[in-house]
Every structure is written in C-alpha cells, then in structure tokens.
Write a protein that holds these residues in place. Structure first.
Motif, PDB file in Angstrom:
ATOM      1  N   LYS A   3       0.864  -1.181   0.000  1.00 51.01           N
ATOM      2  CA  LYS A   3       0.000   0.000   0.000  1.00 51.01           C
ATOM      3  C   LYS A   3       0.898   1.227   0.000  1.00 51.01           C
ATOM      4  O   LYS A   3       1.676   1.441   0.933  1.00 51.01           O
ATOM      5  CB  LYS A   3      -0.906  -0.001   1.217  1.00 51.01           C
ATOM      6  CG  LYS A   3      -1.861  -1.177   1.224  1.00 51.01           C
ATOM      7  CD  LYS A   3      -3.198  -0.793   1.769  1.00 51.01           C
ATOM      8  CE  LYS A   3      -4.168  -1.938   1.717  1.00 51.01           C
ATOM      9  NZ  LYS A   3      -4.690  -2.225   0.421  1.00 51.01           N
ATOM     10  N   LEU A   5       1.187   5.557  -0.778  1.00 47.64           N
ATOM     11  CA  LEU A   5       0.443   6.809  -0.814  1.00 47.64           C
ATOM     12  C   LEU A   5       0.841   7.537  -2.088  1.00 47.64           C
ATOM     13  O   LEU A   5       2.015   7.851  -2.289  1.00 47.64           O
ATOM     14  CB  LEU A   5       0.785   7.654   0.417  1.00 47.64           C
ATOM     15  CG  LEU A   5      -0.116   8.856   0.652  1.00 47.64           C
ATOM     16  CD1 LEU A   5      -1.516   8.407   1.040  1.00 47.64           C
ATOM     17  CD2 LEU A   5       0.467   9.730   1.738  1.00 47.64           C
ATOM     18  N   ILE A  13      -4.336  13.025  -3.099  1.00 43.56           N
ATOM     19  CA  ILE A  13      -3.603  12.048  -2.302  1.00 43.56           C
ATOM     20  C   ILE A  13      -4.504  10.839  -2.118  1.00 43.56           C
ATOM     21  O   ILE A  13      -5.650  10.971  -1.680  1.00 43.56           O
ATOM     22  CB  ILE A  13      -3.209  12.644  -0.930  1.00 43.56           C
ATOM     23  CG1 ILE A  13      -2.304  13.864  -1.125  1.00 43.56           C
ATOM     24  CG2 ILE A  13      -2.535  11.586  -0.069  1.00 43.56           C
ATOM     25  CD1 ILE A  13      -1.983  14.611   0.158  1.00 43.56           C
ATOM     26  N   SER A  14      -3.988   9.657  -2.468  1.00 37.97           N
ATOM     27  CA  SER A  14      -4.787   8.442  -2.365  1.00 37.97           C
ATOM     28  C   SER A  14      -3.884   7.253  -2.079  1.00 37.97           C
ATOM     29  O   SER A  14      -2.675   7.310  -2.277  1.00 37.97           O
ATOM     30  CB  SER A  14      -5.572   8.202  -3.663  1.00 37.97           C
ATOM     31  OG  SER A  14      -4.674   8.039  -4.751  1.00 37.97           O
ATOM     32  N   ILE A  15      -4.501   6.181  -1.615  1.00 37.99           N
ATOM     33  CA  ILE A  15      -3.785   4.922  -1.400  1.00 37.99           C
ATOM     34  C   ILE A  15      -3.927   4.081  -2.666  1.00 37.99           C
ATOM     35  O   ILE A  15      -5.028   3.949  -3.214  1.00 37.99           O
ATOM     36  CB  ILE A  15      -4.376   4.147  -0.197  1.00 37.99           C
ATOM     37  CG1 ILE A  15      -4.148   4.908   1.106  1.00 37.99           C
ATOM     38  CG2 ILE A  15      -3.787   2.738  -0.119  1.00 37.99           C
ATOM     39  CD1 ILE A  15      -2.714   4.959   1.578  1.00 37.99           C
ATOM     40  N   ILE A  93       2.674   1.999   3.580  1.00 38.56           N
ATOM     41  CA  ILE A  93       2.615   3.286   4.274  1.00 38.56           C
ATOM     42  C   ILE A  93       1.717   3.089   5.498  1.00 38.56           C
ATOM     43  O   ILE A  93       0.734   2.359   5.428  1.00 38.56           O
ATOM     44  CB  ILE A  93       2.079   4.402   3.339  1.00 38.56           C
ATOM     45  CG1 ILE A  93       2.229   5.783   3.956  1.00 38.56           C
ATOM     46  CG2 ILE A  93       0.651   4.154   2.945  1.00 38.56           C
ATOM     47  CD1 ILE A  93       3.603   6.342   3.865  1.00 38.56           C
ATOM     48  N   GLU A  95      -0.764   4.486   8.771  1.00 36.66           N
ATOM     49  CA  GLU A  95      -1.842   5.473   8.915  1.00 36.66           C
ATOM     50  C   GLU A  95      -1.349   6.806   9.459  1.00 36.66           C
ATOM     51  O   GLU A  95      -1.856   7.859   9.065  1.00 36.66           O
ATOM     52  CB  GLU A  95      -2.946   4.917   9.800  1.00 36.66           C
ATOM     53  CG  GLU A  95      -3.720   3.780   9.158  1.00 36.66           C
ATOM     54  CD  GLU A  95      -4.804   3.228  10.070  1.00 36.66           C
ATOM     55  OE1 GLU A  95      -5.196   3.918  11.034  1.00 36.66           O
ATOM     56  OE2 GLU A  95      -5.259   2.107   9.804  1.00 36.66           O
ATOM     57  N   GLU A  98       0.295   8.649   6.623  1.00 33.65           N
ATOM     58  CA  GLU A  98      -0.758   9.052   5.683  1.00 33.65           C
ATOM     59  C   GLU A  98      -1.487  10.291   6.192  1.00 33.65           C
ATOM     60  O   GLU A  98      -1.687  11.255   5.440  1.00 33.65           O
ATOM     61  CB  GLU A  98      -1.753   7.915   5.470  1.00 33.65           C
ATOM     62  CG  GLU A  98      -2.884   8.296   4.531  1.00 33.65           C
ATOM     63  CD  GLU A  98      -3.948   7.224   4.397  1.00 33.65           C
ATOM     64  OE1 GLU A  98      -4.976   7.532   3.747  1.00 33.65           O
ATOM     65  OE2 GLU A  98      -3.789   6.115   4.920  1.00 33.65           O
ATOM     66  N   ARG A 102      -1.472  13.945   4.366  1.00 29.90           N
ATOM     67  CA  ARG A 102      -2.754  14.542   3.974  1.00 29.90           C
ATOM     68  C   ARG A 102      -2.921  15.926   4.625  1.00 29.90           C
ATOM     69  O   ARG A 102      -3.420  16.854   3.991  1.00 29.90           O
ATOM     70  CB  ARG A 102      -3.911  13.638   4.328  1.00 29.90           C
ATOM     71  CG  ARG A 102      -4.028  12.418   3.430  1.00 29.90           C
ATOM     72  CD  ARG A 102      -5.249  11.572   3.813  1.00 29.90           C
ATOM     73  NE  ARG A 102      -5.327  10.367   3.031  1.00 29.90           N
ATOM     74  CZ  ARG A 102      -5.849  10.271   1.808  1.00 29.90           C
ATOM     75  NH1 ARG A 102      -6.325  11.354   1.217  1.00 29.90           N
ATOM     76  NH2 ARG A 102      -5.887   9.110   1.177  1.00 29.90           N
TER      77      ARG A 102
END
Length: 108
Positions: A3, A5, A13-15, A93, A95, A98, A102
């Motif tokens: 996973k 980012l 911004i996305s996974i 990545i 949390e 992330e 973000r």
C-alpha cells in the motif's frame, strides 16, 4: 501487495496497491527512481520526469525539502515504507504517515 500513498501533481492524495515493478512504473509514469524522505520512508518517482517536462509536485517537494532544499519534485510520486533490511522490499505506508501527509497537502 504494498500500500503506497500516491501524491499527484494536482494535489490529490490516495492509497494505491502496487506489487510488481510495472505497477510502480504505471503509477509514476515511467522508469522509477527511489529517493529517501526520511530513515523510514522512501519516495518513488519517474526518474526522467524533469526531462519529460512533468508538472511540479508541491506536496512531494515539501516532503523532500529538508533533505535537498534546492530540488523540485515533478510528476506523480509514491510514498512507501523504506526497504526492509532482510527482504529489500518496500513496505506499506502507515496510517500516521498518511494522516500527516494529507494534513500537509491540506495546507497548500
């Protein structure tokens, strides 16, 4: 499956799930280059992005500023956990990272 980012030049911004070299290349738009963001995280980007005239990536540039202040990151970028010493593979990545990235993106 890893996973990562994804940070686009537009600030999205996305996974994304990446596994094979081709996945990384597709996500960044070319042959990959890995650059450290910290001891824990690595940024993966198109090694020829500047030669191709790719758009600047303000969020990715801010993530690298403390290591290479004069460098500007262009093109879409992926952030992954730095390679494991045993397997050499990049990791997911987490949390916390992330959320921090973000939040940084929300400031721009």
């Amino acid at each position: 499956m890893t996973k990562a980012l994804k940070i686009t030049t537009a600030g999205a911004i996305s996974i994304v799930d990446v596994n094979e070299l081709e996945d990384y290349q597709r996500e960044v738009g070319g042959d990959i280059q890995a650059v450290p963001v910290s001891d824990t995280y690595t940024m993966v980007l198109d090694e020829e992005g500047k030669l191709k005239g790719a758009a600047s990536n303000p969020i990715a540039t801010l993530l690298r500023t403390h290591l290479a202040p004069a460098d500007i990151i262009v093109g879409d970028a992926l952030i992954v956990r730095s390679a494991d010493d045993i397997t050499g593979d990049w990791g997911d990545i987490d949390e916390v990272a992330e959320r921090q990235i973000r939040a940084l993106g929300a400031l721009l």
